[in-house]
Design an enzyme around this catalytic site. Structure first.
Site, PDB file in Angstrom:
ATOM      1  N   GLU A  56      31.110  20.613   7.669  1.00 56.08           N
ATOM      2  CA  GLU A  56      31.785  21.264   8.800  1.00 56.08           C
ATOM      3  C   GLU A  56      31.562  20.440  10.068  1.00 56.08           C
ATOM      4  O   GLU A  56      30.898  20.860  11.015  1.00 56.08           O
ATOM      5  CB  GLU A  56      31.280  22.694   8.941  1.00 56.08           C
ATOM      6  N   GLU A  68      33.019  30.294  14.553  1.00 53.01           N
ATOM      7  CA  GLU A  68      33.809  29.521  13.596  1.00 53.01           C
ATOM      8  C   GLU A  68      34.902  28.777  14.360  1.00 53.01           C
ATOM      9  O   GLU A  68      35.834  29.390  14.875  1.00 53.01           O
ATOM     10  CB  GLU A  68      34.443  30.437  12.552  1.00 53.01           C
TER      11      GLU A  68
END
Length: 539
Positions: free
Chosen positions: A236, A411
């Site tokens: 990520e 996120e």
């Protein structure tokens, strides 16, 4: 090199179109593949007889066959004008922003800035030749120069070495309100750094207790502490760019940043999983563990970064001169077109004013909606998923005694939808996405800081005008004789961010510059633009 090969990296693999095996005398046009570098991921490649198509097989996470998503590999020995179709055939996840306009990125030695492949050359689909649960990513690429080395990646890489270059340069500047310390070492003996940003500088109750006088930032006489963590999941990579943007903004001469440093002590752990990052994993560490499911009982000898992070938080919490008022764990989402927050609801077991507690917890998402373009309030949610009971947000939230847990999972999208009105009008299948670059991810970081200022009522510049002052001279003055590009080198990909779509959407600097300043007490605009779409997260 041998330790990389032992982890499944390949180095200069040549594919013989006649035999489908490795050869020793490559001819031009027989592509060579390599993932033998930091963050690389490629297990093997298979070629058709006409050398026009290659099936790309990803290496699963170290010691964990469940996860195959991140890829980063080099291709060389091509012919000028050679057209090839690459098929990535063994992803472990079906849902992907590749279905909604996101494309792989590429660079080369002659053209070192990362760029996205055209959407018309990319297709993400369920192939009848694969299992029902696997999708294939196919993309067409034409090699321009035969003496060049090309590199392809899932998204913009951010390596452990890049972080060390950046932090070493920040340390070189000797800023009075920045302290870099080693929190611990990973299982493979890489540094896990912790940054403390505060004006005036405060003591760390774990690493250097009592070395500096206590500084109050509220009426109770206690100093607010904001704790930020990132990159627990190595694939990520937007998480690191957001943390970088937040850090750069906090260290800049922006008035909101100065107010934030005065109002709170900011504790940032930018990379919780340096081993997984180095190895090119998607979700796991070197032992195959998903660290964001190990926060409940972390052990120093097994998950040292989690163990010492909780020790650090507990040390601040138990120190009478500090108050841990906010915790954010930063991730990246592979299937949501907008960024969002996962929140902890107040504990039903404690005697609290529940409506007021819910309003307090919801304030940060509302401020992000105002200050972080590309952020979706509608996708943000109170999350009590039993499968995430051992994630950072839930465990740290449980450490707050009053049951009003200002602990969040942020996120950030790999590929933002930034068209005005897109968040309310376009929906999850919208084609109104735009190419996102690493420079824009850093912009997301600084915007969220200002949102924190508003939450705490801190005065300062609420806009993003100076959010990028670190690269415009605010932190890297020419008088130092060392430019940012010189210090960080090509690792930081400094030239690709300006004017980028992610820089426009604000998912990096936006969450610092507007949102966190609001959260730590600066009055701000709580404009609430409702969106109609919800999103789930695996973080």
């Amino acid at each position: 090199m041998s330790h990389l090969l032992d982890q499944g990296f390949i180095h200069r693999q040549m594919l013989n179109p006649r035999q489908g095996e490795c050869g020793t005398l490559p001819q031009k046009g027989n592509l060579l593949f390599s993932s033998n570098f930091e963050g690389g991921n490629l297990l093997s490649a298979k070629v058709t007889r006409d050398k026009a198509e290659y099936s790309i097989i990803l290496r699963h996470d170290t010691n964990n066959p469940r996860f195959r998503l991140w890829f980063n590999f080099q291709v060389l020995n091509c012919l000028a004008g050679q057209q090839v179709i690459f098929h990535v055939v063994n992803f472990s996840k079906m849902r992907s922003l590749y279905r909604h306009g996101m494309t792989p990125i590429v660079r080369s030695e002659r053209h070192p800035a990362w760029r996205r492949l055209p959407a018309r050359n990319t297709l993400y689909y369920r192939s009848p030749q694969q299992t029902d649960t696997q999708y294939v990513l196919s993309f067409v690429f034409v090699f321009e120069h035969e003496d060049d080395v090309y590199e392809f990646a899932y998204s913009y890489p951010f390596t452990f070495t890049a972080l060390q270059h950046e932090l070493s340069y920040l340390e070189f500047l000797e800023l009075p309100y920045l302290r870099r310390q080693e929190l611990c070492r990973s299982l493979q003996q890489r540094r896990v750094d912790v940054l403390t940003i505060s004006s005036p500088m405060t003591s760390c109750p774990l690493l250097n207790p009592g070395s500096l006088p206590a500084v109050s930032s509220d009426l109770s006489g206690r100093r607010r502490v904001v704790i930020i963590t990132g990159r627990v999941h190595p694939g990520e990579t937007p998480s690191s760019y957001v943390v970088q943007g937040l850090t750069n903004w906090l260290l800049s001469n922006d008035s909101g940043a100065e107010a934030a440093r005065n109002a709170a002590t900011w504790v940032i752990i930018p990379m919780l999983n340096p081993d997984g990052v180095f190895l090119g994993n998607y979700r796991s560490d070197s032992m195959g563990a998903d660290l964001n499911r190990r926060w409940t009982t972390p052990h120093e000898s097994v998950t040292p970064s989690l163990h010492h992070t909780l020790r650090l938080i507990q040390a601040y919490r138990l120190q009478s001169t500090f108050h841990v008022s906010l915790f954010i764990d930063i991730h990246a989402h592979t299937s949501s077109g907008q960024s969002f927050l996962l929140c902890n609801p107040p504990s039903p077991m404690l005697d609290v004013d529940r409506p007021r507690a819910l309003e307090r917890i919801a304030r940060l998402p509302r401020l992000c909606q105002t200050h972080v373009p590309g952020f979706s309030l509608a996708r943000s949610t109170f999350d009590q998923d039993a499968g995430k009971a051992s994630c950072a947000r839930r465990v740290v939230g449980a450490m707050v005694p009053d049951g009003i847990s200002l602990a969040y999972t942020f996120e950030v999208s790999f590929f933002h939808c930034t068209t005005p009105g897109c968040a309310t009008a376009c929906g999850p299948n919208s084609v109104a996405h735009v190419p996102v670059t690493n420079g824009g991810m850093t912009t997301s970081g600084s915007g969220s800081g200002n949102s924190g200022n508003h939450n705490y009522g801190i005065s300062g510049n609420n806009g993003n005008n100076n959010a990028n002052s670190l690269s415009n001279g605010g932190l890297y003055p020419t008088s130092t004789g060392l430019s940012r590009t010189t210090a960080s080198g090509a690792l930081m990909r400094n030239g690709s961010g300006r004017g980028s779509s992610l820089r426009r959407d604000g998912s990096g600097s936006g969450i610092a510059n507007g949102t966190l300043n609001a959260m730590i007490g600066y009055g701000g605009n709580n404009n609430n633009n409702n969106n109609s779409n919800s999103s789930s997260s695996s973080s």
